[in-house]
Design an enzyme around this catalytic site. Structure first.
Site, PDB file in Angstrom:
ATOM      1  N   VAL A   1    -102.102  -0.988 -18.931  1.00 38.65           N
ATOM      2  CA  VAL A   1    -101.359  -1.675 -17.868  1.00 38.65           C
ATOM      3  C   VAL A   1     -99.978  -1.050 -17.679  1.00 38.65           C
ATOM      4  O   VAL A   1     -99.361  -1.205 -16.634  1.00 38.65           O
ATOM      5  CB  VAL A   1    -101.181  -3.193 -18.143  1.00 38.65           C
ATOM      6  CG1 VAL A   1    -102.525  -3.900 -18.105  1.00 38.65           C
ATOM      7  CG2 VAL A   1    -100.449  -3.455 -19.445  1.00 38.65           C
ATOM      8  N   ASP A   2     -99.505  -0.338 -18.686  1.00 32.45           N
ATOM      9  CA  ASP A   2     -98.137   0.190 -18.636  1.00 32.45           C
ATOM     10  C   ASP A   2     -97.986   1.414 -17.728  1.00 32.45           C
ATOM     11  O   ASP A   2     -96.868   1.832 -17.443  1.00 32.45           O
ATOM     12  CB  ASP A   2     -97.661   0.550 -20.046  1.00 32.45           C
ATOM     13  CG  ASP A   2     -97.490  -0.691 -20.907  1.00 32.45           C
ATOM     14  OD1 ASP A   2     -97.172  -1.758 -20.339  1.00 32.45           O
ATOM     15  OD2 ASP A   2     -97.688  -0.612 -22.128  1.00 32.45           O
TER      16      ASP A   2
ATOM     17  N   GLU B   1     -89.770  -6.885 -19.562  1.00 31.99           N
ATOM     18  CA  GLU B   1     -89.547  -7.327 -20.946  1.00 31.99           C
ATOM     19  C   GLU B   1     -88.727  -6.291 -21.725  1.00 31.99           C
ATOM     20  O   GLU B   1     -88.121  -6.603 -22.737  1.00 31.99           O
ATOM     21  CB  GLU B   1     -90.885  -7.545 -21.665  1.00 31.99           C
ATOM     22  CG  GLU B   1     -91.730  -6.272 -21.775  1.00 31.99           C
ATOM     23  CD  GLU B   1     -93.007  -6.434 -22.588  1.00 31.99           C
ATOM     24  OE1 GLU B   1     -93.101  -7.359 -23.398  1.00 31.99           O
ATOM     25  OE2 GLU B   1     -93.926  -5.614 -22.390  1.00 31.99           O
TER      26      GLU B   1
ATOM     27  N   LEU C   1    -101.378 -13.466 -19.036  1.00 33.75           N
ATOM     28  CA  LEU C   1    -101.955 -13.840 -17.747  1.00 33.75           C
ATOM     29  C   LEU C   1    -102.012 -12.637 -16.804  1.00 33.75           C
ATOM     30  O   LEU C   1    -102.961 -12.489 -16.038  1.00 33.75           O
ATOM     31  CB  LEU C   1    -101.137 -14.964 -17.091  1.00 33.75           C
ATOM     32  CG  LEU C   1    -101.548 -16.398 -17.382  1.00 33.75           C
ATOM     33  CD1 LEU C   1    -101.740 -16.656 -18.865  1.00 33.75           C
ATOM     34  CD2 LEU C   1    -100.566 -17.392 -16.807  1.00 33.75           C
ATOM     35  N   GLN C   2    -100.974 -11.804 -16.851  1.00 39.13           N
ATOM     36  CA  GLN C   2    -100.902 -10.686 -15.900  1.00 39.13           C
ATOM     37  C   GLN C   2    -101.943  -9.615 -16.177  1.00 39.13           C
ATOM     38  O   GLN C   2    -102.508  -9.037 -15.276  1.00 39.13           O
ATOM     39  CB  GLN C   2     -99.502 -10.080 -15.872  1.00 39.13           C
ATOM     40  CG  GLN C   2     -99.070  -9.322 -17.101  1.00 39.13           C
ATOM     41  CD  GLN C   2     -97.555  -9.181 -17.207  1.00 39.13           C
ATOM     42  OE1 GLN C   2     -96.932  -8.401 -16.505  1.00 39.13           O
ATOM     43  NE2 GLN C   2     -96.960  -9.963 -18.089  1.00 39.13           N
ATOM     44  N   ARG C   3    -102.191  -9.340 -17.443  1.00 42.75           N
ATOM     45  CA  ARG C   3    -103.103  -8.231 -17.714  1.00 42.75           C
ATOM     46  C   ARG C   3    -104.553  -8.692 -17.836  1.00 42.75           C
ATOM     47  O   ARG C   3    -105.462  -7.868 -17.921  1.00 42.75           O
ATOM     48  CB  ARG C   3    -102.658  -7.454 -18.961  1.00 42.75           C
ATOM     49  CG  ARG C   3    -102.886  -8.167 -20.260  1.00 42.75           C
ATOM     50  CD  ARG C   3    -102.405  -7.322 -21.442  1.00 42.75           C
ATOM     51  NE  ARG C   3    -103.027  -7.806 -22.663  1.00 42.75           N
ATOM     52  CZ  ARG C   3    -102.689  -7.426 -23.878  1.00 42.75           C
ATOM     53  NH1 ARG C   3    -101.720  -6.550 -24.051  1.00 42.75           N
ATOM     54  NH2 ARG C   3    -103.319  -7.899 -24.923  1.00 42.75           N
TER      55      ARG C   3
ATOM     56  N   GLY D   1    -103.848  -2.706 -26.205  1.00 38.73           N
ATOM     57  CA  GLY D   1    -103.826  -3.906 -25.371  1.00 38.73           C
ATOM     58  C   GLY D   1    -104.873  -3.807 -24.279  1.00 38.73           C
ATOM     59  O   GLY D   1    -105.002  -2.765 -23.646  1.00 38.73           O
TER      60      GLY D   1
END
Lengths: 419, 419
Positions: free
Chosen positions: B143-144, B247, B298-300, B13
């Site tokens: 991002v995680d 999530e 949108l966030q990442r 991702g």
């Protein structure tokens, strides 16, 4: 000249720049301290006036008021509450007069959208039908851009910029991933009756094949087969498909794609969930892996990405409202008038409130492309200037700095009143 | 010294700053043109290497490469594809060697998360087990924030800043509306296995009662009754409730909330999405009007709101990767080491890739508040520096300006290869 007090309140769904209008009203009032004494803000809109729940804005520092310009949402609290007719609900109007008289309020500024314009219009009749000397001005605001007469509504330009930017950014994301993963991205945006915000998503792309590949408007009846054909063609040709869909997307018979069954205080249906609904259809019909996003409040609160044009206009209509009030122009709304497209220029003019209230401005049909899935050059020409310019808020500790108001309550002088 | 070519690719991702790492790698390679000839980017990650689908980065101007620093997502295409073991899939590794030999590639930079670290580790074994002289370096990205050893993962700081800012802004929105309308706002954020991004939402508030009022982590078993009690208490006390939910939120038995076959308050089967599922439960159990948002891509992709710290770190690990490679340090990953909390300071050090691959870093239990619904001061101390500073991209016509690469394909020298 005699000095009297002013009432200011915020109504309906808030925006990234409604506080910039508050800033415009309050700073203009402070500049006219010879005629305007205190500004009393209604706590939670007109309800604050009815219940005598008033905030003494004179207690706020100039710095705090200036900070409203870069603070999203409604600093004094907003409401979804519409005044009923004078004929049937005379007591409410008598109460308003009592409150206004008790606090020497002669100027009334109501900052909201179509429903709020109706409330403001009713309040403006106090002077004519009930003899209380009040000048009522409506300060326009709505992310939906559906107010008539004004070329655009303050609040819309910023949500448009946010949605166009988010569409651009998310499109780059899915374009990176589509070879082995997600093929379809669906972004749901606000706009219950008019597709203005969805149209703004189209600003993200321009050339052939640039995303978004589909915009789904409430103005165009949803045709599942036609949408699927277009999605499939986009994935075949470009490897992926980006869709911006309005929460108001509906079938030919008017049924919303995602009707949650809820209604809000005005009796409007509460919508939500078009994106997952549409994504589910795509999975079912075409089998593509999808992602979907629902921006919801994020889009209308995104002051961090406000349009500079929008911030300036929001401030200007607030400022103009005070000028109109001091000029005795009751039942007016400062409206934005576009004077040139390129370079874009605008001015603020007074519009009669009676021509604004309870009328929605829809997208002109020639703003939507022939096939119903995109915008025309005419629409682009209209929209493009509204997202121009950045007006980043100050940041502190990595986060936007927002106004911290004291919110001193005014001492009550009257008995309580049930609404 | 001898000059050889380099391979760079993006995997998994994408993030708002993975291209900043690409920029760091490519600019460092250009500075070392005595030893590194061309940089070939894999089109769609490792797949580009296997299929000899290479982009000749030397054809890109310095300006285009510099613009990668402010362009979100993966400019060369990413992939979700993990190499199998050498023992069972020797043909794939032989193919990699063929491609690398054909294009004189001796440096391998793979930019990704945990799965990609595993792929990079396998590629790094080519030199030892199959005798091809290659130096493979993993450039961290996710991002995680779940990569071990490195203090934080490039990509996380920006999504953390976006979620904290969005939570702050949306909280101001609902606070304005709650008197007569929405009482509960639910924001769903990424993080399937670890609650780092959800934790970042908590940075929006600090003082007693400041939103978000609840953070729901994947690390804490979802207890419907406990959550509802907290939501009700928050609405009673503050007038509204803001929830940031991961999530990955799940029940005690490991079932995800979103996969649990829930129906909303109206009996409709939920189509996926923790936020609508949770909002439906709240409506059902407490009757409150709600809004929900799912930020998803949108966030990442939100480069417009990137953390300056994150951008600098993403660039730095790319640059360091090249230094390590030139130093002959095979099977390493540049890791961020925190050297001070306040003022925050950091450096980049080499970590053995074998200790990184296939290991996930979870939130320490003492980062989650005793009651399971918020973060501790220790967590705040860890997170706060990562969102520091702004690094707005240039804008053009109201939209972020992004890199436009030529993406010239390298002529193929080998027969096709089926993956």
């Amino acid at each position: 000249m005699a000095q009297h007090n002013a009432f200011y309140a915020q109504s309906g769904g808030v925006t990234a720049v409604i506080n910039a209008s508050a800033c415009g009203v309050i700073e203009a009032c402070r500049r006219h301290s010879d005629r305007i004494g205190k500004v009393y803000a209604g706590h939670n809109g007109i309800i604050g006036a009815l219940t005598e729940d008033l905030i003494d804005v004179s207690q706020e520092s100039d710095e705090a008021i200036a900070a409203l310009r870069h603070t999203p949402a409604g600093a004094f609290g907003s409401c979804r509450y519409k005044l009923k007719d004078i004929e049937t609900h005379r007591a409410q109007y008598e109460r308003l007069i009592e409150v206004f008289r008790a606090h020497d309020i002669r100027y009334f500024f109501y900052n909201g959208g179509g429903d709020s314009a109706d409330t403001c219009l009713k309040v403006s009749q106090l002077s004519e039908t009930m003899g209380y000397p009040l000048t009522a001005i409506h300060v326009p605001k709505t992310v939906d851009n559906d107010l008539p007469i004004t070329d655009n509504s303050p609040g819309f330009g910023s949500v448009a910029k946010y949605i166009a930017t988010s569409t651009l950014e998310a499109s780059l994301d899915i374009a990176s991933m589509c070879a082995t993963s997600t093929k379809v991205f669906v972004l749901e945006v606000m706009g219950r009756h008019a597709g203005w915000i969805a149209a703004a998503g189209a600003l993200a792309g321009r050339g052939e094949g640039e995303p978004p590949h589909l915009v789904i408007f409430p103005e165009v009846a949803f045709d599942r087969a036609a949408v699927m054909a277009r999605v499939e063609a986009s994935v075949q040709e470009y490897g992926y498909c980006v869709i911006v869909v309005s929460e108001g997307a509906r079938y030919e018979d008017g049924t919303f794609l995602a009707d949650s069954g809820n209604t809000d205080a005005f009796g409007h249906r509460q919508l939500g969930g078009v994106a997952p609904t549409l994504a589910g259809m795509i999975k079912q019909d075409l089998g593509y892996k999808y992602h979907w996003a629902v921006a919801d409040y994020l889009q209308r609160a995104a002051r961090h990405l406000a349009s500079k044009t929008d911030v300036e206009q929001a401030y200007a209509v607030g400022e103009k409202a005070v000028e109109l009030a001091l000029d005795g122009q009751n039942a007016k709304m400062p409206a934005i008038k576009r004077t040139a497209d390129a370079p874009y220029d605008w001015t603020v003019e007074a519009a009669p409130l009676a021509e604004v209230a309870n009328r929605e401005k829809f997208m002109p049909r020639d703003f939507i492309r022939e096939d119903g899935f995109g915008i025309t050059e005419e629409c682009r020409r209209y929209l493009a200037p509204l997202i121009q310019g950045e007006d980043f808020p100050p940041f502190e500790g990595g986060l936007p700095k927002v106004a911290r108001l004291a919110l001193h309550k005014v001492e009550r002088k009257l008995p309580t009143f049930e609404i």
